[in-house]
Design a protein around this motif. Structure first.
Motif, PDB file in Angstrom:
ATOM      1  N   ILE A 317       7.141 -21.813 -21.731  1.00  0.00           N
ATOM      2  CA  ILE A 317       7.814 -22.025 -22.856  1.00  0.00           C
ATOM      3  C   ILE A 317       6.677 -22.393 -23.995  1.00  0.00           C
ATOM      4  N   VAL A 318       6.490 -21.631 -25.041  1.00  0.00           N
ATOM      5  CA  VAL A 318       5.178 -21.971 -25.978  1.00  0.00           C
ATOM      6  C   VAL A 318       6.061 -22.192 -27.338  1.00  0.00           C
ATOM      7  N   LEU A 319       5.540 -23.137 -28.052  1.00  0.00           N
ATOM      8  CA  LEU A 319       5.959 -23.876 -29.289  1.00  0.00           C
ATOM      9  C   LEU A 319       4.889 -24.099 -30.329  1.00  0.00           C
ATOM     10  N   ILE A 320       5.072 -23.285 -31.486  1.00  0.00           N
ATOM     11  CA  ILE A 320       3.987 -23.385 -32.324  1.00  0.00           C
ATOM     12  C   ILE A 320       4.854 -23.751 -33.829  1.00  0.00           C
ATOM     13  N   ASP A 321       4.018 -24.270 -34.830  1.00  0.00           N
ATOM     14  CA  ASP A 321       4.998 -24.529 -35.946  1.00  0.00           C
ATOM     15  C   ASP A 321       3.958 -24.234 -37.175  1.00  0.00           C
ATOM     16  N   ASP A 322       4.539 -24.317 -38.433  1.00  0.00           N
ATOM     17  CA  ASP A 322       3.653 -23.976 -39.716  1.00  0.00           C
ATOM     18  C   ASP A 322       3.136 -25.340 -40.139  1.00  0.00           C
ATOM     19  N   GLY A 323       3.181 -26.335 -39.604  1.00  0.00           N
ATOM     20  CA  GLY A 323       2.308 -27.656 -40.076  1.00  0.00           C
ATOM     21  C   GLY A 323       0.836 -27.302 -40.307  1.00  0.00           C
ATOM     22  N   ALA A 324       0.425 -28.032 -41.405  1.00  0.00           N
ATOM     23  CA  ALA A 324      -1.154 -27.724 -41.729  1.00  0.00           C
ATOM     24  C   ALA A 324      -1.675 -29.103 -41.724  1.00  0.00           C
ATOM     25  N   GLY A 325      -3.268 -29.167 -41.605  1.00  0.00           N
ATOM     26  CA  GLY A 325      -3.830 -30.281 -41.564  1.00  0.00           C
ATOM     27  C   GLY A 325      -3.157 -31.248 -40.579  1.00  0.00           C
ATOM     28  N   ALA A 326      -3.135 -32.479 -41.073  1.00  0.00           N
ATOM     29  CA  ALA A 326      -2.719 -33.552 -40.136  1.00  0.00           C
ATOM     30  C   ALA A 326      -1.524 -33.403 -39.396  1.00  0.00           C
ATOM     31  N   GLN A 327      -0.704 -32.434 -39.881  1.00  0.00           N
ATOM     32  CA  GLN A 327       0.811 -32.119 -39.200  1.00  0.00           C
ATOM     33  C   GLN A 327       0.776 -30.888 -38.586  1.00  0.00           C
ATOM     34  N   THR A 328      -0.502 -30.359 -38.188  1.00  0.00           N
ATOM     35  CA  THR A 328      -0.343 -29.284 -37.242  1.00  0.00           C
ATOM     36  C   THR A 328       0.110 -29.601 -35.853  1.00  0.00           C
ATOM     37  N   GLY A 329       1.166 -28.809 -35.544  1.00  0.00           N
ATOM     38  CA  GLY A 329       1.568 -29.153 -34.110  1.00  0.00           C
ATOM     39  C   GLY A 329       2.501 -30.227 -33.686  1.00  0.00           C
ATOM     40  N   SER A 354      11.237 -28.540 -11.864  1.00  0.00           N
ATOM     41  CA  SER A 354      10.367 -29.865 -12.330  1.00  0.00           C
ATOM     42  C   SER A 354       9.739 -28.993 -13.615  1.00  0.00           C
ATOM     43  N   SER A 355       9.107 -29.805 -14.454  1.00  0.00           N
ATOM     44  CA  SER A 355       8.362 -29.295 -15.588  1.00  0.00           C
ATOM     45  C   SER A 355       7.196 -29.977 -15.898  1.00  0.00           C
ATOM     46  N   LYS A 356       6.442 -29.442 -16.892  1.00  0.00           N
ATOM     47  CA  LYS A 356       5.144 -30.132 -17.206  1.00  0.00           C
ATOM     48  C   LYS A 356       5.013 -29.744 -18.552  1.00  0.00           C
ATOM     49  N   MET A 357       4.554 -30.723 -19.541  1.00  0.00           N
ATOM     50  CA  MET A 357       4.268 -30.345 -20.681  1.00  0.00           C
ATOM     51  C   MET A 357       3.172 -30.618 -21.241  1.00  0.00           C
ATOM     52  N   GLU A 358       2.392 -30.015 -22.038  1.00  0.00           N
ATOM     53  CA  GLU A 358       1.134 -30.010 -22.829  1.00  0.00           C
ATOM     54  C   GLU A 358       0.874 -29.807 -24.198  1.00  0.00           C
ATOM     55  N   VAL A 359       0.254 -31.009 -24.783  1.00  0.00           N
ATOM     56  CA  VAL A 359       0.479 -30.899 -26.232  1.00  0.00           C
ATOM     57  C   VAL A 359      -1.080 -30.530 -26.685  1.00  0.00           C
ATOM     58  N   ALA A 360      -1.012 -29.884 -27.916  1.00  0.00           N
ATOM     59  CA  ALA A 360      -2.472 -29.826 -28.595  1.00  0.00           C
ATOM     60  C   ALA A 360      -2.056 -30.005 -30.342  1.00  0.00           C
ATOM     61  N   THR A 361      -2.165 -30.946 -30.950  1.00  0.00           N
ATOM     62  CA  THR A 361      -1.986 -31.085 -32.383  1.00  0.00           C
ATOM     63  C   THR A 361      -3.311 -31.769 -32.940  1.00  0.00           C
ATOM     64  N   SER A 362      -3.080 -31.925 -34.270  1.00  0.00           N
ATOM     65  CA  SER A 362      -4.205 -32.286 -34.984  1.00  0.00           C
ATOM     66  C   SER A 362      -4.681 -33.844 -34.619  1.00  0.00           C
ATOM     67  N   ASN A 363      -3.720 -34.307 -34.188  1.00  0.00           N
ATOM     68  CA  ASN A 363      -3.897 -35.788 -33.471  1.00  0.00           C
ATOM     69  C   ASN A 363      -4.284 -36.018 -32.005  1.00  0.00           C
ATOM     70  N   THR A 364      -4.472 -34.749 -31.609  1.00  0.00           N
ATOM     71  CA  THR A 364      -4.720 -34.858 -29.857  1.00  0.00           C
ATOM     72  C   THR A 364      -6.167 -34.701 -29.734  1.00  0.00           C
ATOM     73  N   PHE A 365      -6.632 -35.757 -29.166  1.00  0.00           N
ATOM     74  CA  PHE A 365      -7.987 -35.773 -28.675  1.00  0.00           C
ATOM     75  C   PHE A 365      -8.330 -34.875 -27.393  1.00  0.00           C
ATOM     76  N   SER A 366      -9.856 -34.787 -27.211  1.00  0.00           N
ATOM     77  CA  SER A 366      -9.893 -33.605 -26.358  1.00  0.00           C
ATOM     78  C   SER A 366     -10.002 -34.113 -24.706  1.00  0.00           C
ATOM     79  N   GLY A 367      -9.231 -34.829 -24.661  1.00  0.00           N
ATOM     80  CA  GLY A 367      -9.023 -35.347 -23.129  1.00  0.00           C
ATOM     81  C   GLY A 367      -8.431 -34.406 -22.186  1.00  0.00           C
ATOM     82  N   GLN A 368      -7.841 -33.435 -22.572  1.00  0.00           N
ATOM     83  CA  GLN A 368      -7.311 -32.326 -21.775  1.00  0.00           C
ATOM     84  C   GLN A 368      -8.538 -31.396 -21.385  1.00  0.00           C
ATOM     85  N   ALA A 369      -9.275 -30.948 -22.503  1.00  0.00           N
ATOM     86  CA  ALA A 369     -10.399 -29.924 -22.340  1.00  0.00           C
ATOM     87  C   ALA A 369     -11.531 -30.815 -21.321  1.00  0.00           C
ATOM     88  N   GLY A 370     -11.612 -32.098 -21.348  1.00  0.00           N
ATOM     89  CA  GLY A 370     -12.712 -33.049 -20.659  1.00  0.00           C
ATOM     90  C   GLY A 370     -12.169 -32.888 -19.273  1.00  0.00           C
TER      91      GLY A 370
END
Length: 475
Positions: A317-329, A354-370
């Motif tokens: 499931i992929v979820l995207i939104d039309d938020g901009a700036g600080a509201q992205t995602g 089972s289920s697994k969620m991953e999030v990337a928003t304007s407030n998400t830091f780069s812990g996942q990439a690390g």
């Protein structure tokens, strides 16, 4: 009533499996000509002689001259045709230019920009709340393909797949939904002019047999799909507004929002679950700016995160939104949280194990990439150790087989040093120094006698033993 109609539209979009080819090679399409307009009476029409074309002509045309290709066809609608220009002045055509037909060879089957989801009747669907990842924007193996009636086309079907499977193909207003009808069409005169390349199209007439859904089947041509998209967007992905964008399976560029991966049981029904999400969650007013893609995909399994091993099916499931700036995602993240809560309450009944969620928003830091970088470092270290052990094992094997000789490095041992010391002593010296016996005789001032022992005659060794008291032996 308005709310009900909105839900029904979302459900119709979710169930769409019809893909329509957008491009055409019609004579009346202005973009098919190098001048950006349809030829008029004073023009000379020029088709490249070595270019294969199939051209649909909808209406009659008057031309000054026309150069035809060596291999091609003109499909004439009722009343269509060509006539020679008689010199009468045409107010809309004063140029008298040479107008050349464009090159249709580069229109590729795996270009997502040339396909659009449509309703079963062939009407174009408006851009809605349900979208597809890039690999699924091109016809999948169980999709119905539509070429618009009264149009001509030419498609390059180069592919990394041996066969491109489809449920059905509709062209010139006729649906071909079984292998026999499709084979007859391929043997006709038009098919070689419309399809070219190393791929093979095959109509099966069957839909997806699995209620948990079927993977699209375009993974092998994913590089062609992404190349076409990047070519259309300036050869690079747009810069995402979030710090650590997600990379959904089957999608070419990173996205901001959320992804949920579901493991499922034989009881899972993809269509019913899609309808549930649309009706219960996605249609809510607070999620008006969120778009969703949901489908079965195959995730590659690797050894140590590097070596490909196999693949496992899952629901993405992929979820995207039309938020901009600080509201992205942010709205997509909230919807993902609601979906996860629904799974926690009803997942077992829905066939979700089972289920697994991953999030990337304007407030998400780069812990996942690390974490991804760290996993690659760990995998590289482990692989380095494995290759090192294999290298040493190979050397040992060659040494045992006698194929390799290694220099002998011998370290000195304590007993070797003792032998060296013994060999360096004079041969005539029969005695030795004992530190335990290197003691001065007791002083005579203490009133004690100096013990002395004489060795038997002929013996060369004399010593004083301080541990031995001669008086103890007097009887």
């Amino acid at each position: 009533l308005f709310f009900l109609l909105g839900v029904l539209q979302l459900l119709a979009a979710a169930a769409a499996v019809y893909k329509q080819w957008i491009s055409n090679t019609n004579f009346e399409t202005a973009s098919n000509w190098d001048k950006g307009r349809v030829p008029c009476a004073g023009d000379v029409v020029h088709f490249e002689k070595n270019k294969v074309v199939s051209v649909f002509v909808r209406s009659p045309h008057v031309l000054t001259d026309m150069y035809l290709p060596l291999n091609g066809e003109f499909v004439l609608a009722s009343g269509a045709g060509f006539a020679a220009f008689d010199g009468t002045r045409d107010p809309g055509c004063d140029s008298g230019a040479t107008v050349r037909f464009g090159d249709a060879e580069h229109h590729g089957w795996f270009d997502p920009t040339l396909w659009q989801a449509v309703s079963p009747g062939g009407d174009l669907e408006p851009s809605g709340r349900i979208f597809s990842v890039d690999e699924e924007r091109v016809p999948c193996r169980y999709d119905d393909v539509i070429f618009q009636p009264e149009t001509s086309f030419r498609v390059n079907i180069d592919s990394s797949q041996q066969v491109i499977h489809l449920r059905s193909v509709s062209l010139m207003g006729q649906e071909l939904s079984n292998p026999e009808a499709w084979d007859r069409y391929l043997r006709g005169p038009s098919a070689p002019l419309q399809f070219h390349g190393n791929g093979t199209l095959q109509v099966t007439g069957t839909g997806c047999p699995d209620k948990s859904g079927c993977a699209c089947g375009n993974a092998l041509d994913g590089h062609r799909i992404c190349a076409a998209l990047l070519r259309a967007s300036g050869r690079q992905c747009p810069v995402p507004a979030c710090r650590s964008p997600l990379q959904p399976l089957g999608h070419c560029c990173g996205v901001c929002g959320a992804t949920i991966n579901l493991d499922f049981t034989p009881d899972f029904d993809l269509q019913k679950y899609r309808d549930r999400l649309v009706q219960a969650l996605l249609s809510q007013h607070k999620y008006a700016g969120v778009r969703m893609a949901i489908s079965k995909v195959h995730k590659a399994q690797t050894f140590l995160g590097v070596i490909p091993r196999s693949s496992t099916p899952l629901i993405q499931i992929v979820l995207i939104d039309d938020g901009a700036g600080a509201q992205t995602g942010i709205a997509a993240e909230q919807l993902a949280a609601d979906i996860m809560e629904d799974i926690a309450q009803h997942g077992e009944a829905l066939g979700i194990s089972s289920s697994k969620m991953e999030v990337a928003t304007s407030n998400t830091f780069s812990g996942q990439a690390g974490s991804h970088v760290l996993s690659r470092i760990i995998a590289g270290t482990v692989l380095g150790l494995l290759f090192g052990l294999l290298f040493l094992g190979g050397i040992l094997f060659l040494y045992i087989k006698g194929k390799l000789r290694l220099p002998v490095l011998r370290l000195p041992q304590p007993w070797d040093r003792a032998k060296d010391l013994a060999s360096s002593a004079p041969a005539s010296d029969k005695g030795f120094d004992n530190p335990m016996f290197d003691v001065e005789p007791p002083s005579t001032d203490l009133g004690e006698e100096t013990p002395q022992e004489m060795a038997p005659k002929g013996h060369q060794v004399f010593y004083i033993n301080p541990l031995y008291d001669a008086s103890e032996t007097d009887t």
